[in-house]
Scaffold this active site. Structure first.
Site, PDB file in Angstrom:
ATOM      1  N   CYS A   2       0.835  -1.201   0.000  1.00  0.00           N
ATOM      2  CA  CYS A   2       0.000   0.000   0.000  1.00  0.00           C
ATOM      3  C   CYS A   2       0.870   1.250   0.000  1.00  0.00           C
ATOM      4  CB  CYS A   2      -0.957   0.061   1.185  1.00  0.00           C
ATOM      5  SG  CYS A   2      -2.127  -1.290   1.282  1.00  0.00           S
ATOM      6  N   LYS A 593       6.466  -3.323  -4.262  1.00  0.00           N
ATOM      7  CA  LYS A 593       7.886  -3.003  -4.207  1.00  0.00           C
ATOM      8  C   LYS A 593       8.434  -3.109  -2.794  1.00  0.00           C
ATOM      9  CE  LYS A 593      11.811  -1.484  -5.913  1.00  0.00           C
ATOM     10  NZ  LYS A 593      12.602  -2.386  -6.787  1.00  0.00           N
TER      11      LYS A 593
END
Length: 598
Positions: A2, A593
């Protein structure tokens, strides 16, 4: 996982929706299950638009760019609590819609708190833990009528690691909290913003305030106060000017960030080597390693694969045992037995990887913690005794490429310094040129392989000795961005079970170097004699190539430079196969990521 972004200006911005959308676009690698933005005007009007999907499509459908205001919040969601849906998208309102907020992280007592809030007649509109954060702060604001007290009390109630941005509709302040998830403050000329990651801040300002776990910030457009979340005591900290170019957030004409970052590797290696020449802490770093009883190289994903290569280099070059271990496994297998005589090197691109921070939390009072991290001001960097930066600027594509390369460089450099053999330090200076050659010569060979009749939907990738970590990394890249099943295995272990998978035309990759010919030729023939396809990546070796089915040749080099050059064609292979299959390699499904959840 998020991404959250909040910003507040002095005056109304006609283009606030555009500013929030662009910030969200720069955080898209952190979550693409859903996206939402809220915009608030000075006279207290608020609009909240959100839905399932990636930023570009949701923004166009919901007309994010139309929104105006002087402050707003954007959130990208990678789903954990609650299915990807419109109602579970963030930001969220409180009961009365006079407060709006969004978070990144996990609230592990979400189920219990949701039940409790419903019993207290809170209006709960979702099954998402981000809404629970908003309601926890609302609960105590309604009781004390003071946001600072409400945030401190809510933090006691909320269990888990998270960061959040929240604001009341009727005032000129915004608040952000950092507790176990990444968060940065950006200070501009007429605004202050908070974000999960730097790519959304750097195009706006390079004046950054790194935040530490257990801190929250109260900020307006021109002032901020950092406070301890337990005591409320103010903490003084000035902004730092980050040496990151705005171009680092752009594709610069490339189709994807991944291929741009692959081709940046010679330049970033050169920058890192130049930095290491003058790093005043490097001698202190190596002295600590030399005196240690055990060295642990701890990472997750690509960083763990770099650690495996580093372990080999420490053994061969400096005759020092360094144990490479995944962060999650270190916590269970080693955290109770380390002592002040040991050194743990934490390796992380972001410096916010949750598995790595779990290790840090468990051992920082027991042993010496050093780090190798790309993002300056990150949690791991700030809590380590010494850190060596990767000097990669921003890496935006989800799969690690240039940061993996520079992790290898740092580990090689440390092992070389401890070897007292000048030849290793001399040869690493040639690496930027060798990488340019590898990029140029690998591409046509990769394209030829992709155009062959080989079915790569299921395969193995084998490496022996120094090549094992590269085999695991190559397999990971293909899994990440192609979605094909491929398993990385230590080459001599293949005959102990996995060999049963080989049948006619079954592809097996061998990552090797000419120095390994005596061992690897036997392993290749174990595959080819069963009519399997042996795809060999090596520097020039007539012996090895005579036994291969397909060949990718990387530039000639000593064995100790082979990891740097052999990984390049694997990165290119994964990228181009991904594009060929219609996958966006920058945003592989289900991945993020920066992994900030357990």
């Amino acid at each position: 996982m998020c991404g959250v972004f909040g910003i507040i200006y002095k005056e109304e911005k006609e283009n606030l929706g555009k500013i929030l959308t662009e910030a969200a676009q720069r955080l898209v690698y952190r979550g693409y299950d859903s996206v939402g933005i809220s915009a608030i005007t000075i006279d207290g009007k608020v609009e909240l638009r959100k839905d399932v999907g990636i930023v570009d499509e949701v923004s166009e459908r919901l007309k994010f760019n139309e929104l105006k205001g002087f402050k707003g919040i954007a959130q990208l969601r990678w789903a954990t609590f609650g299915t990807p849906s419109q109602k579970n998208s963030q930001p969220h309102y409180d009961c009365d819609k006079d407060m709006v907020g969004a978070h990144n992280g996990n609230i592990i007592n979400m189920v219990q708190l949701r039940k409790s809030f419903l019993e207290e007649n809170h209006t709960i509109r979702s099954e998402n833990d981000g809404e629970i954060v908003v309601h926890a702060i609302e609960k105590f604001y309604d009781q004390y009528r003071e946001m600072n007290v409400a945030i401190q009390k809510a933090a006691e109630l909320l269990k888990g690691d998270f960061a959040c941005v929240i604001t009341r509709i009727d005032d000129d302040k915004m608040y952000c909290v950092k507790r176990g998830s990444s968060l940065y403050l950006g200070v501009g000329n007429d605004f202050i913003c908070a974000s999960s990651d730097l790519p959304s801040i750097i195009p706006l300002t390079r004046r950054i305030v790194p935040l530490k776990d257990g801190e929250y910030v109260e900020f307006t457009h021109n002032r901020f106060t950092i406070r301890d979340i337990k005591t409320g005591q103010p903490i003084e900290r000035e902004p730092q000017v980050m040496d990151i170019s705005a171009e680092a957030t752009s594709k610069l004409g490339y189709d994807h960030y991944m291929i741009k970052e692959i081709y940046e590797q010679p330049e970033k290696v050169s920058a890192l080597l130049e930095f290491l020449r003058f790093d005043m802490d490097l001698s202190r770093y190596t002295n600590i390693l030399s005196r240690s009883r055990h060295i642990f190289l701890v990472g997750a994903g690509s960083s763990y694969h770099a650690a495996l290569v580093g372990s080999y280099l420490f053994n061969k070059l400096s005759r020092k045992v360094a144990i490479a271990v995944e962060a999650g496994r270190f916590l269970e297998n080693y955290s109770d037995s380390v002592s002040k005589e040991d050194v743990v090197i934490l390796i992380s691109q972001s410096g916010e990887t949750k598995d790595v921070i779990n290790v840090l939390n468990a051992i920082e009072d027991k042993t010496t913690v050093l780090s190798i991290v790309n993002v300056m001001g990150s949690t791991v960097m700030m809590r380590s005794l010494l850190n060596i930066p990767l000097c990669c600027e921003l890496e935006i594509s989800v799969p690690a490429t240039k940061t993996f390369m520079n992790e290898l460089v740092v580990l090689y450099y440390l092992a070389s310094k401890m070897s007292f053999d000048d030849v290793y330090m001399k040869d690493i200076k040639t690496l930027p040129t060798l990488l340019k050659d590898a990029l140029q010569t690998s591409l046509p060979q990769v394209q030829e392989l992709l155009n062959s009749e080989i079915d790569f939907s299921n395969s193995y990738m084998l490496g022996y000795g120094i090549s094992h970590g590269i085999a695991l990394e190559g397999a990971l890249k293909i899994k990440e961005v192609v979605y094909n099943h491929i398993e990385g295995v230590y080459s001599s272990e293949f005959k102990h079970g996995p060999l049963s998978s080989v049948c006619e035309n079954y592809p097996v990759f061998f990552i090797t170097h000419s120095s390994q010919a005596n061992m690897i030729i036997s392993h290749i023939n174990e595959v080819t004699c069963r009519k399997g396809t042996a795809v060999v990546l090596s520097n020039k070796s007539d012996e090895i190539f005579a036994n291969a089915t397909k060949i990718i040749e990387y530039p000639d080099c000593p064995w100790y430079l082979s990891p740097f050059l052999s990984v390049v064609p694997l990165q290119l292979f994964a990228y181009h196969l991904s594009v060929k299959n219609g996958v966006n390699p920058d945003l592989p499904r289900n991945l993020s990521k920066t992994v900030t959840v357990d």
